[in-house]
Design a protein around this motif. Structure first.
Motif, PDB file in Angstrom:
ATOM      1  N   THR A 121      13.673  42.424 -11.950  1.00 28.21           N
ATOM      2  CA  THR A 121      14.751  42.903 -11.077  1.00 28.21           C
ATOM      3  C   THR A 121      16.123  42.412 -11.509  1.00 28.21           C
ATOM      4  O   THR A 121      17.146  43.046 -11.204  1.00 28.21           O
ATOM      5  CB  THR A 121      14.529  42.461  -9.623  1.00 28.21           C
ATOM      6  N   GLY A 122      16.160  41.260 -12.191  1.00 25.48           N
ATOM      7  CA  GLY A 122      17.445  40.686 -12.578  1.00 25.48           C
ATOM      8  C   GLY A 122      18.104  39.876 -11.485  1.00 25.48           C
ATOM      9  O   GLY A 122      19.277  39.508 -11.593  1.00 25.48           O
ATOM     10  N   HIS A 123      17.365  39.562 -10.414  1.00 24.28           N
ATOM     11  CA  HIS A 123      17.895  38.778  -9.299  1.00 24.28           C
ATOM     12  C   HIS A 123      17.199  37.424  -9.221  1.00 24.28           C
ATOM     13  O   HIS A 123      15.988  37.327  -9.481  1.00 24.28           O
ATOM     14  CB  HIS A 123      17.681  39.502  -7.968  1.00 24.28           C
ATOM     15  N   GLU A 124      17.954  36.392  -8.835  1.00 22.10           N
ATOM     16  CA  GLU A 124      17.358  35.095  -8.540  1.00 22.10           C
ATOM     17  C   GLU A 124      16.791  35.125  -7.131  1.00 22.10           C
ATOM     18  O   GLU A 124      17.499  35.504  -6.187  1.00 22.10           O
ATOM     19  CB  GLU A 124      18.412  33.987  -8.642  1.00 22.10           C
ATOM     20  N   ILE A 125      15.543  34.748  -6.982  1.00 18.15           N
ATOM     21  CA  ILE A 125      14.883  34.846  -5.682  1.00 18.15           C
ATOM     22  C   ILE A 125      15.068  33.562  -4.881  1.00 18.15           C
ATOM     23  O   ILE A 125      14.857  32.457  -5.390  1.00 18.15           O
ATOM     24  CB  ILE A 125      13.386  35.175  -5.861  1.00 18.15           C
ATOM     25  N   ILE A 126      15.453  33.725  -3.634  1.00 22.08           N
ATOM     26  CA  ILE A 126      15.535  32.608  -2.694  1.00 22.08           C
ATOM     27  C   ILE A 126      14.629  32.920  -1.505  1.00 22.08           C
ATOM     28  O   ILE A 126      14.320  34.071  -1.230  1.00 22.08           O
ATOM     29  CB  ILE A 126      16.988  32.355  -2.218  1.00 22.08           C
ATOM     30  N   GLY A 127      14.197  31.871  -0.821  1.00 21.07           N
ATOM     31  CA  GLY A 127      13.294  32.062   0.317  1.00 21.07           C
ATOM     32  C   GLY A 127      11.870  31.740  -0.072  1.00 21.07           C
ATOM     33  O   GLY A 127      11.471  30.584  -0.121  1.00 21.07           O
ATOM     34  N   ASN A 128      11.100  32.778  -0.362  1.00 25.06           N
ATOM     35  CA  ASN A 128       9.691  32.671  -0.741  1.00 25.06           C
ATOM     36  C   ASN A 128       8.909  31.789   0.219  1.00 25.06           C
ATOM     37  O   ASN A 128       8.317  30.767  -0.173  1.00 25.06           O
ATOM     38  CB  ASN A 128       9.532  32.157  -2.170  1.00 25.06           C
ATOM     39  N   LYS A 129       8.914  32.169   1.466  1.00 20.24           N
ATOM     40  CA  LYS A 129       8.142  31.470   2.487  1.00 20.24           C
ATOM     41  C   LYS A 129       7.886  32.424   3.638  1.00 20.24           C
ATOM     42  O   LYS A 129       8.441  33.531   3.691  1.00 20.24           O
ATOM     43  CB  LYS A 129       8.897  30.237   2.988  1.00 20.24           C
TER      44      LYS A 129
END
Length: 397
Positions: A121-129
């Motif tokens: 996607t080219g995005h840095e992922i935050i959250g993951n919960k």
């Protein structure tokens, strides 16, 4: 020979009426969506549903039982493994699900999946919960907006879902949907397979993070033909309202209407009574589940039921002698239960037509596919290969 020209099937999403015999296996012993809402709502005005026999299916404290119900009513016990939206709806249309979809509630998504999603996607992922949609926005939307969408919020819930939040004005809907398509393809792998990938767009309004109605679900394709496919292949109308098309990945749907809310979904259904069609109107009312069940708000759930009940009365008044109405649910979501997960519950089956001359309680049904089989029987067809379900049409004709 067609018995009824039009069938209106309404799913009150998550409206269970008591724990299934195997509820303990799911941690849901004692769950009772309807019963626990009824205990809290005082008064509780759901006269139309009570007229359709709901009070005969479950004892009540505050909802007034109708001593002379109309139509046919009974209870359905889910045969499939699981307690989610897809499983419930798929079973209604003939699919037996023998393996539950994977959840990542306790751990978040695997590092390997997150890294691949970031790469593609080219995005840095935050959250993951696991989190509620409103809480995750409060926590992480400032980061996403300040990064101008270089960062992307990914989260899950008690359901088998991967959800991606995106600001409509910064990230844009096209980009959000693109990323969800990538996530859907990645989560087709057996070790990562979730029931749905959901796009959760939001806007900033008066300093608040507001989710919009441009949500989009990316579900799995049903493993084989369903009742819906048979109807469509035989040139009958299959009109999906709300998230029906998403649940079946568009398979077997001839027309799909997006709903902004459960009230809007009922208004769309009422409006369809003015349309000359032959076939099925299949409506899902998601707010009961998403807005009230998961958020453990029994008062909100009860008030939503009262609003639905008024619209249900309007719908019934608009029906003709050639119409059949079926009201049911896909699982439970007891708003007084622990956690925020669905609950494994029995669901109601309420069937009504102005043509009926009597009222009767039906035998308990051992799967939800009774509905799909009965619908096809009405139009002179049989369930497709590999399906479950037996018609009960002869019991009320």
């Amino acid at each position: 020979m067609t018995q009824f020209k039009r069938i209106f099937l309404i799913v009150v999403d998550s409206f269970g009426i008591g724990a299934m015999p195997n509820a303990k296996e799911y941690g849901d012993e004692g769950a009772d969506t309807f019963g626990h809402i009824d205990l809290i709502m005082n008064p509780f005005h759901i006269d139309t549903m009570m007229k359709l026999g709901l009070g005969q299916l479950h004892p009540t404290i505050h909802a007034k039982i109708d001593s002379e119900p109309a139509g046919y009513y009974g209870r359905m016990f889910e045969a499939s493994v699981g307690k989610d939206t897809i499983t419930g709806h798929w079973e209604m249309m003939g699919i037996y699900v023998d393996k539950p979809f994977i959840t990542f509630t306790e751990t978040g998504f695997p590092v390997e999946l997150i890294q691949e999603l970031e790469k593609q996607t080219g995005h840095e992922i935050i959250g993951n919960k696991a989190a509620s949609g409103t809480e995750i926005l409060k926590e992480l939307a400032p980061q996403e907006t300040m990064s101008h969408s270089k960062k992307m919020i990914v989260y899950t819930s008690a359901d088998s879902v991967l959800q991606i939040c995106g600001n409509e004005e910064i990230m844009g809907l096209d980009e959000l949907y693109r990323c969800c398509q990538i996530a859907r393809e990645l989560t087709m792998r057996p070790e990562w397979k979730v029931g749905r990938v959901i796009a959760r767009p939001y806007i900033i309004q008066n300093g608040q993070y507001i989710r919009t109605s441009n949500r989009k679900d990316y579900a799995l394709r049903p493993p084989h033909k369903t009742c819906l496919d048979v109807l469509k292949e035989n040139k009958l109308d299959v009109i999906g309202i709300g998230k029906i098309s998403d649940i079946f990945n568009g398979q077997g749907i001839s027309e799909s209407l997006h709903s902004d809310s459960s009230i809007h979904g009922m208004q769309q259904t009422i409006e369809l009574t003015k349309k000359d069609f032959t076939g099925l109107c299949f409506c899902n009312l998601v707010d009961f589940d998403a807005k009230w069940g998961h958020r453990r708000n029994p008062i909100g759930y009860g008030k939503e039921l009262e609003a639905f009940d008024k619209n249900l009365k309007t719908l019934i008044n608009q029906l003709t002698q050639n119409d059949l109405l079926i009201v049911t649910a896909d699982h439970g979501n007891d708003p007084t239960h622990k956690g925020s997960d669905h609950t494994k519950e029995i669901v109601p089956l309420m069937i009504y037509s102005k043509r009926f001359k009597e009222s009767k309680q039906l035998e308990d049904q051992n799967n939800f596919a009774t509905i799909g089989a009965t619908i096809l029987d009405n139009f002179g067809f049989s369930m497709p290969n590999n399906s479950i379900g037996t018609s009960i049409l002869s019991q009320f004709l």
